[in-house]
Design an enzyme around this catalytic site. Structure first.
Site, PDB file in Angstrom:
ATOM      1  N   ASN A 263       1.226  -1.257  -0.207  1.00 60.54           N
ATOM      2  CA  ASN A 263       0.003  -0.429   0.249  1.00 60.54           C
ATOM      3  C   ASN A 263       0.497   1.414  -0.099  1.00 60.54           C
ATOM      4  O   ASN A 263      -0.080   2.110   0.416  1.00 60.54           O
ATOM      5  CB  ASN A 263      -0.802  -0.095   1.392  1.00 60.54           C
ATOM      6  CG  ASN A 263      -2.357  -0.776   1.303  1.00 60.54           C
ATOM      7  OD1 ASN A 263      -2.807  -1.337  -0.421  1.00 60.54           O
ATOM      8  ND2 ASN A 263      -3.170  -1.641   2.314  1.00 60.54           N
ATOM      9  N   HIS A 265       3.258   2.584   2.209  1.00 60.32           N
ATOM     10  CA  HIS A 265       3.394   3.124   2.759  1.00 60.32           C
ATOM     11  C   HIS A 265       4.096   2.322   4.158  1.00 60.32           C
ATOM     12  O   HIS A 265       4.438   0.948   3.587  1.00 60.32           O
ATOM     13  CB  HIS A 265       1.934   4.007   3.820  1.00 60.32           C
ATOM     14  CG  HIS A 265       0.783   2.604   4.060  1.00 60.32           C
ATOM     15  ND1 HIS A 265      -0.009   3.578   3.927  1.00 60.32           N
ATOM     16  CD2 HIS A 265       0.692   0.960   4.494  1.00 60.32           C
ATOM     17  CE1 HIS A 265      -1.156   2.363   4.333  1.00 60.32           C
ATOM     18  NE2 HIS A 265      -0.485   0.989   4.624  1.00 60.32           N
ATOM     19  N   CYS A 300       2.609   6.718   8.023  1.00 52.48           N
ATOM     20  CA  CYS A 300       3.883   6.444   7.904  1.00 52.48           C
ATOM     21  C   CYS A 300       4.567   6.628   6.545  1.00 52.48           C
ATOM     22  O   CYS A 300       4.264   5.710   5.710  1.00 52.48           O
ATOM     23  CB  CYS A 300       4.881   6.137   9.454  1.00 52.48           C
ATOM     24  SG  CYS A 300       6.142   6.854   9.395  1.00 52.48           S
TER      25      CYS A 300
END
Length: 367
Positions: A263, A265, A300
């Site tokens: 994804n 991240h 993040c």
């Protein structure tokens, strides 16, 4: 001696007898062929008959299942809603306590969840994306994770994990797990999680549409089923914000390339390791993690730098009596032997929250 099963020789005969090609006879040395009865699965063999540029092949003559499906120790249950899979704990998955780490447990939870949705036909291009989700560039992201471990499996132990998912209002979905020791059938852990939908292009959260909900609800139990059925269980406890100054900290944590998932991240399991980085060493030496709850507030990226902060949860903030998963009441003596902490992960640059957490630790038992 070349050995082919009777099933394969029959396939070869049918292939050549039904073919419209004209084959030029080629004189070859006669070789003996013996047939034998197969005890398990028919032989999956490949045979080539070459003449010039032509080639005839017989392959994978039995089933359409993939090698991955044949190697997995997982299956859908009879109700069609839950999925079970067995895992052996490997040497590189254990930590200093000679048992599986909490990161190992979290990775297994993610693995069995992905295998479940792949088994029922969801895409492997992303975590459990439906046809409509792929058209709209939507993905699932973790909003909350709660894991309770009653007994950690050791190296070479076999763990059976059962999982299922269900709708969680209009904003997402819920997934639960139950972990058992295969040797004894003992429940050694439970977990629950909440997932929300994000647009992969804008990175913004999005409500679950009726079209997407209809695609996955057919695989959810018609009646609610919860790994933690009690109304006052600790998985529902709100995590307060940790105020400055924190008692313990680990600053300047940087994501590795290996921490990123499909994804684009940092994967949710990485946050667990970051939270534990700021736990005081004396707790690590004398206790083991019993419960961890994480609220994911922001994704993040690889270039972010993260600070991990931890503070002891005061006795007044800790609920002294909770109804356990077996209906018993937690004793105050047992609470006295446990330590509780609040956690926060935030960006070093601007202090924005990435994650809030709570952990509960028990005294290590002698093994």
């Amino acid at each position: 001696m070349l050995k082919l099963s009777c099933n394969v020789t029959d396939h070869i005969h049918n292939l050549f007898s039904n073919s419209r090609r004209i084959f030029v006879p080629v004189h070859r040395q006669t070789r003996p062929i013996s047939c034998f009865q197969l005890k398990k699965e028919p032989l999956r063999a490949i045979l080539s008959a070459d003449h010039g540029n032509s080639s005839v092949r017989v392959a994978d003559t039995v089933s359409g299942t993939s090698p991955a499906d044949r190697l997995r120790f997982g299956r859908l249950m009879e109700d069609g809603f839950s999925y079970k899979e067995k895992f052996i704990v490997r040497s590189y998955e254990v930590g200093i306590n000679k048992t599986a780490t909490i990161e190992t447990i979290a990775n297994l939870l993610q693995e069995v969840a992905c295998n479940h949705v792949q088994n029922v036909g969801f895409s492997t291009d992303g975590f459990a994306t439906t046809l409509t989700m792929r058209k709209l560039h939507l993905i699932w992201v973790t909003a909350r994770m709660h894991i309770e471990i009653y007994k950690y499996p050791a190296w070479s132990d076999v763990v059976e994990i059962e999982t299922w998912c269900q709708s969680e209002g209009r904003i997402g979905t819920r997934r639960d797990w139950i972990l058992k020791d295969c040797a004894t059938g003992e429940v050694i852990g439970r977990a629950t999680s909440k997932w929300v939908m994000m647009n992969q292009d804008t990175r913004r959260l999005q409500r679950v549409t009726d079209e997407v909900r209809d695609e996955y609800l057919v695989f959810c139990p018609p009646e609610p089923r919860l790994a933690f059925p009690e109304e006052n269980n600790s998985s529902l406890k709100k995590i307060p914000k940790l105020e400055d100054p924190a008692q313990y900290s680990m600053l300047g944590l940087k994501p590795r390339r290996a921490d990123l998932d499909m994804n684009q991240h940092v994967n949710n399991v990485t946050y667990i390791g970051w939270v534990l980085e700021s736990i005081p060493q004396e707790i690590i030496d004398t206790h083991e993690l019993k419960v961890i709850t994480l609220d994911y507030r922001r994704e993040c990226q690889q270039d972010d730098i993260v600070d991990s902060l931890t503070t002891s949860e005061t006795p007044n903030e800790v609920v002294s009596k909770l109804t356990g998963t077996n209906g018993s009441t937690t004793s105050s003596k047992r609470e006295h032997n446990e330590s509780h902490f609040l956690h926060i992960l935030r960006l070093s640059e601007n202090g924005q929250e990435i994650n809030r957490g709570r952990t509960q630790w028990r005294k290590k038992s002698s093994r």
